[in-house]
Scaffold this motif. Structure first.
Motif, PDB file in Angstrom:
ATOM      1  N   GLY A 188       0.799  -1.212   0.000  1.00 62.25           N
ATOM      2  CA  GLY A 188       0.000   0.000   0.000  1.00 62.25           C
ATOM      3  C   GLY A 188       0.835   1.267   0.000  1.00 62.25           C
ATOM      4  N   VAL A 189       2.151   1.117   0.044  1.00 60.00           N
ATOM      5  CA  VAL A 189       3.059   2.264  -0.012  1.00 60.00           C
ATOM      6  C   VAL A 189       3.787   2.250  -1.362  1.00 60.00           C
ATOM      7  CG1 VAL A 189       4.960   3.490   1.106  1.00 60.00           C
ATOM      8  CG2 VAL A 189       3.326   2.180   2.492  1.00 60.00           C
ATOM      9  N   THR A 190       4.683   1.279  -1.526  1.00 55.41           N
ATOM     10  CA  THR A 190       5.378   1.138  -2.808  1.00 55.41           C
ATOM     11  C   THR A 190       4.992  -0.144  -3.539  1.00 55.41           C
ATOM     12  OG1 THR A 190       7.258   0.091  -1.706  1.00 55.41           O
ATOM     13  CG2 THR A 190       7.376   2.487  -2.086  1.00 55.41           C
ATOM     14  N   THR A 191       4.342  -1.069  -2.823  1.00 55.97           N
ATOM     15  CA  THR A 191       3.929  -2.328  -3.449  1.00 55.97           C
ATOM     16  C   THR A 191       2.418  -2.488  -3.343  1.00 55.97           C
ATOM     17  OG1 THR A 191       4.235  -3.657  -1.425  1.00 55.97           O
ATOM     18  CG2 THR A 191       6.138  -3.407  -2.900  1.00 55.97           C
ATOM     19  N   TYR A 192       1.869  -3.398  -4.146  1.00 52.98           N
ATOM     20  CA  TYR A 192       0.427  -3.562  -4.230  1.00 52.98           C
ATOM     21  C   TYR A 192      -0.145  -3.974  -2.872  1.00 52.98           C
ATOM     22  CZ  TYR A 192      -4.120  -4.963  -6.028  1.00 52.98           C
ATOM     23  OH  TYR A 192      -5.468  -5.062  -6.251  1.00 52.98           O
ATOM     24  N   PRO A 193      -1.217  -3.328  -2.404  1.00 54.43           N
ATOM     25  CA  PRO A 193      -1.680  -3.526  -1.033  1.00 54.43           C
ATOM     26  C   PRO A 193      -2.279  -4.890  -0.710  1.00 54.43           C
ATOM     27  CG  PRO A 193      -3.151  -2.030  -2.213  1.00 54.43           C
ATOM     28  CD  PRO A 193      -1.942  -2.231  -3.081  1.00 54.43           C
ATOM     29  N   ALA A 194      -2.940  -5.554  -1.666  1.00 51.03           N
ATOM     30  CA  ALA A 194      -3.681  -6.778  -1.343  1.00 51.03           C
ATOM     31  C   ALA A 194      -2.774  -7.964  -1.079  1.00 51.03           C
ATOM     32  CB  ALA A 194      -4.656  -7.113  -2.470  1.00 51.03           C
ATOM     33  N   ALA A 195      -1.721  -8.101  -1.859  1.00 52.44           N
ATOM     34  CA  ALA A 195      -0.813  -9.244  -1.714  1.00 52.44           C
ATOM     35  C   ALA A 195       0.231  -9.203  -2.813  1.00 52.44           C
ATOM     36  CB  ALA A 195      -1.566 -10.570  -1.785  1.00 52.44           C
ATOM     37  N   ARG A 196       1.367  -9.811  -2.520  1.00 51.91           N
ATOM     38  CA  ARG A 196       2.275 -10.260  -3.559  1.00 51.91           C
ATOM     39  C   ARG A 196       2.427 -11.767  -3.379  1.00 51.91           C
ATOM     40  NH1 ARG A 196       7.689  -6.800  -3.565  1.00 51.91           N
ATOM     41  NH2 ARG A 196       7.357  -6.723  -1.306  1.00 51.91           N
ATOM     42  N   THR A 197       2.931 -12.427  -4.395  1.00 53.75           N
ATOM     43  CA  THR A 197       3.097 -13.877  -4.317  1.00 53.75           C
ATOM     44  C   THR A 197       4.561 -14.229  -4.496  1.00 53.75           C
ATOM     45  OG1 THR A 197       2.315 -16.000  -5.208  1.00 53.75           O
ATOM     46  CG2 THR A 197       2.677 -14.232  -6.784  1.00 53.75           C
ATOM     47  N   LEU A 198       4.955 -15.339  -3.887  1.00 53.40           N
ATOM     48  CA  LEU A 198       6.343 -15.788  -3.965  1.00 53.40           C
ATOM     49  C   LEU A 198       6.369 -17.298  -4.123  1.00 53.40           C
ATOM     50  CD1 LEU A 198       9.358 -14.905  -3.695  1.00 53.40           C
ATOM     51  CD2 LEU A 198       9.158 -15.452  -1.249  1.00 53.40           C
ATOM     52  N   VAL A 199       7.059 -17.751  -5.161  1.00 53.35           N
ATOM     53  CA  VAL A 199       7.270 -19.186  -5.357  1.00 53.35           C
ATOM     54  C   VAL A 199       8.483 -19.596  -4.529  1.00 53.35           C
ATOM     55  CG1 VAL A 199       7.823 -20.987  -7.030  1.00 53.35           C
ATOM     56  CG2 VAL A 199       6.250 -19.149  -7.653  1.00 53.35           C
ATOM     57  N   VAL A 200       8.341 -20.688  -3.783  1.00 52.85           N
ATOM     58  CA  VAL A 200       9.388 -21.162  -2.875  1.00 52.85           C
ATOM     59  C   VAL A 200       9.937 -22.481  -3.410  1.00 52.85           C
ATOM     60  CG1 VAL A 200       9.904 -21.815  -0.486  1.00 52.85           C
ATOM     61  CG2 VAL A 200       8.173 -20.049  -0.964  1.00 52.85           C
ATOM     62  N   THR A 201      11.238 -22.671  -3.272  1.00 52.39           N
ATOM     63  CA  THR A 201      11.842 -23.912  -3.747  1.00 52.39           C
ATOM     64  C   THR A 201      11.290 -25.116  -2.976  1.00 52.39           C
ATOM     65  OG1 THR A 201      13.679 -23.757  -2.176  1.00 52.39           O
ATOM     66  CG2 THR A 201      13.986 -22.749  -4.354  1.00 52.39           C
ATOM     67  N   ASP A 202      11.326 -26.271  -3.607  1.00 46.46           N
ATOM     68  CA  ASP A 202      10.931 -27.499  -2.917  1.00 46.46           C
ATOM     69  C   ASP A 202      11.863 -27.731  -1.738  1.00 46.46           C
ATOM     70  OD1 ASP A 202       8.804 -28.211  -4.614  1.00 46.46           O
ATOM     71  OD2 ASP A 202      10.174 -29.142  -6.047  1.00 46.46           O
ATOM     72  N   PRO A 203      11.318 -28.173  -0.598  1.00 48.74           N
ATOM     73  CA  PRO A 203      12.191 -28.439   0.552  1.00 48.74           C
ATOM     74  C   PRO A 203      13.126 -29.620   0.301  1.00 48.74           C
ATOM     75  CG  PRO A 203       9.895 -29.053   1.014  1.00 48.74           C
ATOM     76  CD  PRO A 203       9.899 -28.365  -0.299  1.00 48.74           C
ATOM     77  N   ASP A 204      14.348 -29.536   0.837  1.00 51.28           N
ATOM     78  CA  ASP A 204      15.252 -30.672   0.739  1.00 51.28           C
ATOM     79  C   ASP A 204      14.934 -31.671   1.851  1.00 51.28           C
ATOM     80  OD1 ASP A 204      16.410 -29.744   3.116  1.00 51.28           O
ATOM     81  OD2 ASP A 204      18.204 -28.954   2.126  1.00 51.28           O
ATOM     82  N   GLU A 205      15.784 -32.662   2.020  1.00 56.49           N
ATOM     83  CA  GLU A 205      15.487 -33.728   2.997  1.00 56.49           C
ATOM     84  C   GLU A 205      15.434 -33.214   4.427  1.00 56.49           C
ATOM     85  OE1 GLU A 205      19.940 -33.719   2.135  1.00 56.49           O
ATOM     86  OE2 GLU A 205      18.070 -33.596   0.984  1.00 56.49           O
ATOM     87  N   ASN A 206      16.019 -32.037   4.676  1.00 55.29           N
ATOM     88  CA  ASN A 206      15.988 -31.436   6.008  1.00 55.29           C
ATOM     89  C   ASN A 206      14.913 -30.367   6.150  1.00 55.29           C
ATOM     90  OD1 ASN A 206      18.294 -32.949   6.937  1.00 55.29           O
ATOM     91  ND2 ASN A 206      19.580 -31.573   5.700  1.00 55.29           N
TER      92      ASN A 206
END
Length: 255
Positions: A188-206
């Motif tokens: 709501g200041v410099t980025t879109y207020p409702a949400a941004r999305t982020l793709v996260v890498t698949d978790p490793d064995e730990n």
């Protein structure tokens, strides 16, 4: 070190160029010129051909070669050709709407790209994913009042950002992997207020995952008033300002 930095920047530049290419598609999100909700009575809709109505199962069209369509709740829309335009039929929270994609859209003509922060490796951090014993549904609102989105939450991600401990609820990605919807102190200041999305890498064995906030992405609703995107869940409101990733392409000060 220089080679690593150059590779990091080159990879980000390639990602950013692909994002801008996606949104500049002649029949993509930025080409939208209208969102029209249907009723159970036949109506003329804007300057669209035929008359349209919807019930709980189908959309009926009077005056076109296609006279009945079955849009699926939450699924990608069904496209109907109208010359150069495409009429997209969608069902959201039980209601049906038409979205109009027009390659001659003034919004598309004025699209100049996606503003973003300069990429910085400090915004790429490591977290730990802890899966839920069973996936659960998390319901959020939408940028259109009265609509809901139902997400499959599969666990939580713990990480540190800005010297503070943080946690995300993670959703299962459409093609596997993890994704999050989030807000932060820039929303709501410099980025879109409702949400941004982020793709996260698949978790490793730990359970280790990588979160690169340089690739925090805008949702379609940041570019157009005719999208029905979700808002971020309250659990995913970060306490720090994430000055990374894509900025609001239509900031309030420019409207």
């Amino acid at each position: 070190m220089t080679t690593t930095l150059n590779t990091f920047e080159a990879s980000w530049n390639e990602w950013h160029a692909e994002r801008e290419s996606y949104y500049s598609d002649p029949l993509g999100w930025v080409s939208l010129t209208g969102l029209y909700w249907l009723t159970e009575e036949f109506e003329n809709i804007g300057d669209l051909p035929g008359r349209w109505r919807a019930d709980e199962d189908f959309v009926y069209i009077d005056g076109l070669a296609v006279d009945k369509i079955e849009p699926i709740e939450g699924a990608p829309g069904i496209l109907v050709e109208d010359g150069d335009r495409r009429i997209e039929v969608i069902r959201r929270t039980g209601s049906v709407a038409l979205r109009v994609h027009d390659p001659k859209s003034p919004h598309l003509e004025s699209f100049t790209g996606i503003p973003a922060y300069t990429p910085d490796e400090k915004w790429s951090v490591t977290g730990t994913f802890a899966p839920y014993p069973e996936a659960k549904i998390v319901t959020t609102g939408a940028v259109v009042e009265g609509l809901e989105h139902h997400h499959t939450a599969v666990g939580v991600i713990d990480f540190e950002l800005g010297g503070e401990k943080q946690q995300f609820v993670a959703f299962g990605g459409k093609e596997g992997g993890l994704r999050v919807l989030f807000t932060d102190a820039t929303s709501g200041v410099t980025t879109y207020p409702a949400a941004r999305t982020l793709v996260v890498t698949d978790p490793d064995e730990n359970g280790s995952v990588s979160l690169d906030f340089n690739r925090a992405s805008n949702l379609p609703c940041s570019f157009t008033d005719y999208a029905t995107c979700p808002v971020a869940p309250a659990e995913n409101k970060l306490t720090v300002a994430v000055e990374a990733g894509e900025k609001d392409p239509r900031p309030a000060s420019a409207s």
